[in-house]
Design an enzyme around this catalytic site. Structure first.
Site, mmCIF file in Angstrom:
data_model
loop_
_atom_site.group_PDB
_atom_site.id
_atom_site.type_symbol
_atom_site.label_atom_id
_atom_site.label_comp_id
_atom_site.label_asym_id
_atom_site.label_seq_id
_atom_site.Cartn_x
_atom_site.Cartn_y
_atom_site.Cartn_z
ATOM 1 N N TYR A 1 -5.726 8.022 6.628
ATOM 2 C CA TYR A 1 -7.135 7.186 6.948
ATOM 3 C C TYR A 1 -7.878 8.923 7.893
ATOM 4 O O TYR A 1 -9.154 9.412 7.036
ATOM 5 C CB TYR A 1 -8.140 6.523 8.115
ATOM 6 C CG TYR A 1 -7.462 4.750 7.400
ATOM 7 C CD1 TYR A 1 -6.635 4.818 6.967
ATOM 8 C CD2 TYR A 1 -7.551 3.591 8.183
ATOM 9 C CE1 TYR A 1 -6.596 3.695 5.848
ATOM 10 C CE2 TYR A 1 -7.213 2.822 8.398
ATOM 11 C CZ TYR A 1 -6.513 2.349 6.849
ATOM 12 O OH TYR A 1 -6.400 1.282 6.804
ATOM 13 N N LYS B 1 7.570 2.147 4.976
ATOM 14 C CA LYS B 1 7.910 2.009 3.842
ATOM 15 C C LYS B 1 9.442 2.970 2.850
ATOM 16 O O LYS B 1 8.820 3.661 2.003
ATOM 17 C CB LYS B 1 7.088 1.897 2.710
ATOM 18 C CG LYS B 1 7.050 1.287 0.994
ATOM 19 C CD LYS B 1 7.296 0.368 0.380
ATOM 20 C CE LYS B 1 7.251 0.342 -0.574
ATOM 21 N NZ LYS B 1 7.846 -1.476 -1.166
ATOM 22 N N ASP C 1 6.763 -4.668 3.140
ATOM 23 C CA ASP C 1 6.886 -5.721 2.335
ATOM 24 C C ASP C 1 7.174 -7.420 2.959
ATOM 25 O O ASP C 1 6.977 -8.143 3.214
ATOM 26 C CB ASP C 1 6.823 -5.463 0.508
ATOM 27 C CG ASP C 1 8.166 -4.202 0.590
ATOM 28 O OD1 ASP C 1 8.920 -4.637 1.191
ATOM 29 O OD2 ASP C 1 8.680 -4.605 -0.699
ATOM 30 N N ASP D 1 -2.887 -1.537 10.539
ATOM 31 C CA ASP D 1 -4.820 -2.172 9.882
ATOM 32 C C ASP D 1 -4.159 -3.035 8.911
ATOM 33 O O ASP D 1 -5.232 -4.369 8.992
ATOM 34 C CB ASP D 1 -5.977 -1.021 9.061
ATOM 35 C CG ASP D 1 -6.749 -1.156 8.819
ATOM 36 O OD1 ASP D 1 -7.560 -2.108 9.477
ATOM 37 O OD2 ASP D 1 -7.627 -0.922 7.970
ATOM 38 N N ASP E 1 -4.546 -7.594 10.764
ATOM 39 C CA ASP E 1 -5.335 -8.224 10.754
ATOM 40 C C ASP E 1 -4.462 -10.058 10.069
ATOM 41 O O ASP E 1 -5.417 -11.196 10.145
ATOM 42 C CB ASP E 1 -5.846 -8.028 9.308
ATOM 43 C CG ASP E 1 -7.536 -7.927 10.260
ATOM 44 O OD1 ASP E 1 -7.410 -7.058 11.771
ATOM 45 O OD2 ASP E 1 -8.561 -7.411 9.854
#
Ligand code: NAD
Length: 353
Positions: free
Chosen positions: A142, A188, A220, A244, A248
């Site tokens: 980001y 990852k 994953d 992020d 959620d």
């Protein structure tokens, strides 16, 4: 006796209602444990824009950076829809987060047993879920440079330095040490060099925290296990974008937006806020669920003031009040009996006293 000094930013919509509820609970804690509580209130959001022409007045920012702890109710108002840029209420929040340099965002996801049927997951899967996601908040994709989009090609850059990984990993190890002692670092590393660095830094730190068991998990698989076996997680540590998304996903299992709390820590001043927004559709009616705000207050006691026993007392009181059957409207459903924001907060305060 401790000094519990809070910079309180109630903000817009239901923000003032849930902030009042949280403050009432803090007063009960201060009175029971003999701490001195001072709450200094400042304007933020649309409400501040109306008064001062800016959603984050200088006086508010100056108080916030002095800290030591900032509580924010919520910002946002439909009347702000025509405003742009740094006049928008949400701009105040982004500026505040960046000024306070909070690099670690903590998002608990706990399924309260009395509310287990409200979870997005089957009760037998959601049952016992109690985790905190520690998300790196100021680096990664980001913020990485170069970034841009010329219409035919777009680029974002995923970059982390060893020190950025180390400082957020320490927050997660310490938190896991105060909880059930299990840390899952999500990356990852089978594809990304940044994740390989992340994994090696986190692994190197593990020997300093012998009370914590560390495991690494690919993102994953973590996304899958969050909905198949969420109770296996205690503390999850991950980078900005993965955090992020996963935070959620995890919050969806709790049952209502009004239950969710957060803390942003790492700088000298911690920022504590319920996850929900200003909820203009129910604002001013005294029916908002204050649990997210109250739990954010508990996180403040723990992280900014080192008052873990007091934080546990707040958590325990919320659990008891829910077990006794008290429900705000979002939890009671259309035909259930609901109590007001204030009644719920009073019950939590009484359960502490
Ligand atoms: P919201 O979180 O305000 O509301 C979404 C839905 O959840 C609404 O139906 C609302 O009534 C309900 N809800 C939220 N909190 C609740 C609570 N404590 N108790 C009971 N019900 C609750 O999200 P939104 O409607 O998308 O946004 C409204 C405003 O809030 C916008 O201006 C948005 O920009 C702002 N916002 C602010 C923050 C923040 O201050 N941190 C976060 C998200 C959105």
């Amino acid at each position: 006796m401790s000094e519990v000094r809070v910079v309180s930013l109630p903000g817009d919509g239901i923000g003032p209602e849930v902030t009042e509820a949280m403050t009432h609970v803090l007063e009960a804690v201060a009175s029971k444990y003999g701490h001195r509580l001072t709450v200094a209130e400042y304007a933020v959001g649309y409400h501040a824009f109306e008064e001062c022409g800016t959603p984050l007045p200088d006086e508010t920012l100056a108080a916030a950076v002095k800290g030591p702890a900032v509580f924010l109710g919520a910002v946002g108002d439909p009347r702000a829809d025509g405003l742009t840029g740094d006049k928008r209420p949400e701009a105040a929040l982004l500026r505040l987060r960046s000024e306070l340099q909070c690099f670690a965002n903590l998002r608990p996801a706990k399924v309260d047993q009395p509310l287990v049927t409200m979870s997005a997951l089957k009760p037998e899967i959601a049952s016992g879920c109690d985790m905190v996601i520690v998300r790196e908040l100021t680096g990664g994709l980001y913020y990485g440079m170069p970034r841009g989009n010329d219409g035919t090609r777009a680029v974002n850059t995923l970059v982390y330095t060893a020190s950025e990984v180390e400082r957020v990993a320490r927050v997660a190890f310490e938190l896991a040490g105060r909880r059930r002692g299990h840390l899952t670092s999500v990356d990852k590393a089978n594809v990304l060099e940044v994740s390989q660095l992340w994994r090696s830094i986190v692994s190197d730190l593990a020997s300093e925290y012998p009370e914590v068991t560390l495991e690494h998990m690919l993102v994953d698989r973590a996304a899958m296990e969050l909905v198949t076996y969420p109770a296996r997680f205690d503390v999850i540590l991950t980078e900005n974008m993965f955090g992020d998304i996963l935070s959620d996903e995890a919050s969806a299992m709790c049952g209502s937006l009004g239950l969710l709390s957060s803390a942003s820590v790492g700088g000298d001043v911690g920022l504590y806020e319920p996850v929900h927004g200003s909820a203009p559709d129910i604002a001013g009616r005294g029916i908002a669920n204050p649990i997210g705000a109250i739990r954010s207050g508990a996180m403040m006691l723990s992280h900014s003031f080192g008052l873990q026993e007091e934080a546990d007392a707040v958590e325990g009181a919320v659990t008891r009040v829910l077990a006794d059957g008290l429900r705000t409207a979002d939890l009671a459903g259309p035909n259930g009996k609901a109590v007001s924001t204030r009644e719920f907060a009073n019950a939590v305060a009484e359960a502490i006293a």
